[in-house]
Scaffold this motif. Structure first.
Motif, PDB file in Angstrom:
ATOM      1  N   ALA A  50      43.570 -71.758  77.744  1.00  0.00           N
ATOM      2  CA  ALA A  50      44.236 -70.870  78.692  1.00  0.00           C
ATOM      3  C   ALA A  50      45.441 -70.222  78.009  1.00  0.00           C
ATOM      4  CB  ALA A  50      44.688 -71.648  79.918  1.00  0.00           C
ATOM      5  N   GLY A  53      51.436 -70.276  79.769  1.00  0.00           N
ATOM      6  CA  GLY A  53      52.358 -69.713  80.744  1.00  0.00           C
ATOM      7  C   GLY A  53      51.723 -68.820  81.782  1.00  0.00           C
ATOM      8  N   LEU A  54      50.447 -68.457  81.611  1.00  0.00           N
ATOM      9  CA  LEU A  54      49.773 -67.578  82.567  1.00  0.00           C
ATOM     10  C   LEU A  54      48.986 -68.441  83.552  1.00  0.00           C
ATOM     11  CD1 LEU A  54      49.161 -64.645  83.376  1.00  0.00           C
ATOM     12  CD2 LEU A  54      47.172 -64.741  81.856  1.00  0.00           C
ATOM     13  N   GLN A  55      49.533 -68.638  84.739  1.00  0.00           N
ATOM     14  CA  GLN A  55      48.962 -69.590  85.683  1.00  0.00           C
ATOM     15  C   GLN A  55      47.652 -69.105  86.297  1.00  0.00           C
ATOM     16  OE1 GLN A  55      50.128 -72.673  85.967  1.00  0.00           O
ATOM     17  NE2 GLN A  55      51.610 -72.045  84.392  1.00  0.00           N
ATOM     18  N   ASN A  56      47.479 -67.789  86.418  1.00  0.00           N
ATOM     19  CA  ASN A  56      46.257 -67.274  87.043  1.00  0.00           C
ATOM     20  C   ASN A  56      45.247 -66.784  86.010  1.00  0.00           C
ATOM     21  OD1 ASN A  56      47.706 -65.076  86.201  1.00  0.00           O
ATOM     22  ND2 ASN A  56      47.213 -63.800  87.987  1.00  0.00           N
ATOM     23  N   ASP A  57      45.292 -67.353  84.817  1.00  0.00           N
ATOM     24  CA  ASP A  57      44.339 -66.979  83.770  1.00  0.00           C
ATOM     25  C   ASP A  57      42.927 -67.391  84.186  1.00  0.00           C
ATOM     26  OD1 ASP A  57      43.324 -66.042  81.410  1.00  0.00           O
ATOM     27  OD2 ASP A  57      43.933 -67.784  80.217  1.00  0.00           O
ATOM     28  N   THR A  58      41.942 -66.608  83.798  1.00  0.00           N
ATOM     29  CA  THR A  58      40.534 -66.913  84.065  1.00  0.00           C
ATOM     30  C   THR A  58      39.731 -66.696  82.795  1.00  0.00           C
ATOM     31  OG1 THR A  58      40.054 -64.642  84.763  1.00  0.00           O
ATOM     32  CG2 THR A  58      40.706 -66.219  86.482  1.00  0.00           C
ATOM     33  N   ARG A  95      57.991 -66.423  80.977  1.00  0.00           N
ATOM     34  CA  ARG A  95      57.206 -65.398  81.643  1.00  0.00           C
ATOM     35  C   ARG A  95      56.717 -64.377  80.616  1.00  0.00           C
ATOM     36  NH1 ARG A  95      57.003 -64.111  86.870  1.00  0.00           N
ATOM     37  NH2 ARG A  95      58.805 -65.450  87.274  1.00  0.00           N
ATOM     38  N   CYS A 111      45.863 -76.812  72.570  1.00  0.00           N
ATOM     39  CA  CYS A 111      46.163 -76.358  73.928  1.00  0.00           C
ATOM     40  C   CYS A 111      46.053 -77.518  74.910  1.00  0.00           C
ATOM     41  CB  CYS A 111      45.248 -75.212  74.337  1.00  0.00           C
ATOM     42  SG  CYS A 111      43.496 -75.505  74.063  1.00  0.00           S
ATOM     43  N   ARG A 113      45.765 -76.677  78.379  1.00  0.00           N
ATOM     44  CA  ARG A 113      45.096 -76.117  79.548  1.00  0.00           C
ATOM     45  C   ARG A 113      43.902 -75.288  79.078  1.00  0.00           C
ATOM     46  NH1 ARG A 113      48.039 -72.205  81.315  1.00  0.00           N
ATOM     47  NH2 ARG A 113      46.838 -71.950  83.240  1.00  0.00           N
TER      48      ARG A 113
END
Length: 512
Positions: A50, A53-58, A95, A111, A113
């Motif tokens: 992932a 820091g990007l919580q809405n990564d897909t 951010r 990593c 995540r």
């Protein structure tokens, strides 16, 4: 009247035996279902690190800005055509600006995540517990623990069923397996999953062995090859059911619960539908109950029995007790011929189990292509080939069937190295499936072949000894399947099938 004579009098393969065989297909298929369900509940989806820091990564790229961010933070491997699964570039924590990214260096770090594709599996235990990268070995641990459960019950089920009865022990293990299978959907850690996997697979095999023994003891000697073959075929019905359900249900918890439904059905109905083994009842001197069951079988088959049977003559002392097993092994190892024969059989069991479970449980890892299609083709072809295998067994040429099946399977697996090196994946898939198919045939036949090669007085001991080594092979198999995670490149990708193929070829040659 001897017990075998009574079986002949009530009907060798009448309507009652057919009825019981149908029930056996339903009951025994549960073992295959809950052994091979992990191919899909523990399937490995496509994934990558992932973006830090990007919580809405897909996993799926959302936009051009998202693509630039992924390219800037996740290493891309041109040879594999995919982003790194286990490392990302070291970046400032905080951010992210979607237009510019402040990189501190091009060094990489592991990593913590991941994001997963939902194209193949909507969800799986792997994606839920993040069993990837250095935690991927847990998948092998889970398969090994399941085989350890099978090994344990193989050692004690015979003795326990002699004490408590085939039917009673089957019903008990059916409910234990049901409870463990439902509990799996609530797991939150690897340890709890391992414990439940041990119970789920082990209790399923114990139930299979009890029901298999019950049906075998109700079949006349002249029909036991056909009866035993039907019981073994039921395993493949369960495997086929797994893929038929898994194809339409891609969410692992829902799939697990649906595949548990047959256990609930058998747990509620089989206490009424199946009898206890008359042979076991006679051994416990419960003659009136045994006579009632034999009279029922005779009536359904259109036969007649005397109103009063001298069942005391049919009583026997089980040779499956610990003392009987030890005496049988001593008898086998006191003969040079029997010792050599037993060693060859033990090697064959080890290889058969290793390849059968190694390829079957890890099909999504070592065979390229769509795991659903590959699994379906091999399961369907196995069911179609089973009548041919039974016909060959009835003609008394089982050693050649086992030997040539293992050698053909071994050659097919070994040959996968060439299409793997030259990047022809469909040929690799074809050869892999053929190898698995041939070795499945030999594994199905070896049960009966082993029993025939050993003297009656030591038969149970010899089969138990070989079965023990077979379980060792099945426990080693998951780690062989993970060799590509240790050896890089195309050689590493082909290595599991090379190992399986070489073992199959050598073992098949020894059986000639």
């Amino acid at each position: 009247m001897e017990y075998e004579e009574m079986l002949a009098r009530v009907g060798k393969m009448g309507r009652y035996q057919v009825y019981l065989s149908v029930l056996c297909i339903v009951g025994c298929s549960n073992a295959g279902i809950h052994l091979f369900n992990v191919v899909f509940t523990m399937g490995m989806p496509q994934h990558r690190c992932a973006v830090p820091g990007l919580q809405n990564d897909t996993y799926r790229i959302q936009s051009e800005a998202h693509a630039r961010l992924v390219n800037a933070t996740i290493p891309f491997d041109p040879a594999k055509g995919s982003y790194s699964k286990c490392t990302h570039y070291k970046t400032e924590v905080g951010r992210f600006n979607w237009e510019t990214l402040n990189m501190t260096s091009l060094e990489t770090q592991s990593c913590s995540r991941w994001v997963y594709s939902t194209d193949m599996f909507a969800s799986s235990i792997v994606s839920e517990l993040n069993l990837v990268c250095d935690r991927q070995i847990f998948i092998s641990h889970a398969n090994m623990v399941g085989m350890a459960g099978v090994m344990l019950v193989s050692m004690v089920t015979g003795t326990l069923s002699d004490r408590w009865g085939r039917k009673n022990l089957y019903i008990l293990h059916n409910w234990i397996q049901l409870a463990a299978s439902v509990a799996v959907v609530f797991v939150k850690s690897e340890t709890s999953f391992l414990i439940l996997r041990f119970v789920e697979v082990g209790s399923g095999m114990a139930a299979f062995m009890c029901l298999f023994g019950l049906v075998t003891e109700l079949a006349a000697p002249s029909t036991r090859v056909v009866g035993s073959s039907v019981n073994l075929a039921s395993w493949n019905f369960g495997v086929l059911l797994v893929i038929l359900v898994a194809y339409f249900v891609r969410e692992w918890k829902t799939l697990q619960l649906i595949l548990t439904a047959p256990l609930l059905a058998t747990g509620l109905t089989f206490p009424i539908l199946i009898p206890e083994s008359p042979k076991w009842l006679i051994s416990r001197k419960r003659y009136s109950e045994a006579q009632a069951i034999l009279q029922t079988i005779a009536k359904v088959n259109g036969k007649s029995l005397p109103a009063e049977l001298d069942l005391a003559r049919g009583s026997h002392r089980s040779s499956d007790s610990p003392g009987g097993i030890i005496r049988g092994l001593v008898l086998l190892f006191n003969s040079r011929v029997l010792t050599f024969r037993l060693i060859i059989l033990a090697i064959s069991w080890t290889v058969n189990a290793m390849v059968y479970y190694g390829v079957g449980l890890n099909m999504g890892f070592i065979i390229p292509g769509d795991v659903y299609l590959n699994f379906f083709i091999t399961a369907l072809m196995m069911l179609m080939l089973f009548p041919l295998a039974v016909w060959i067994m009835l003609r008394g040429i089982r050693n050649k069937l086992i030997s040539f099946s293992m050698m053909l399977g071994g050659v097919s697996c070994l040959a996968t190295i060439f299409p793997t090196l030259y990047n022809v994946p469909w040929v690799t898939t074809l050869l892999s499936c053929l190898g698995k198919l041939f070795l499945n045939v030999s594994f199905a036949v070896i049960w009966l072949y082993t029993a025939e090669l050993l003297p009656t007085s030591a038969r149970l001991s010899g089969v138990g000894f070989c079965n023990f080594f077979g379980r060792i092979g099945s426990m080693v198999a998951p780690y062989i399947a993970m060799l590509p995670t240790v050896v890089d490149g195309k050689i590493g990708q082909a290595l599991p099938l090379i190992v399986f193929g070489a073992c199959g070829l050598v073992s098949g040659a020894l059986c000639l």
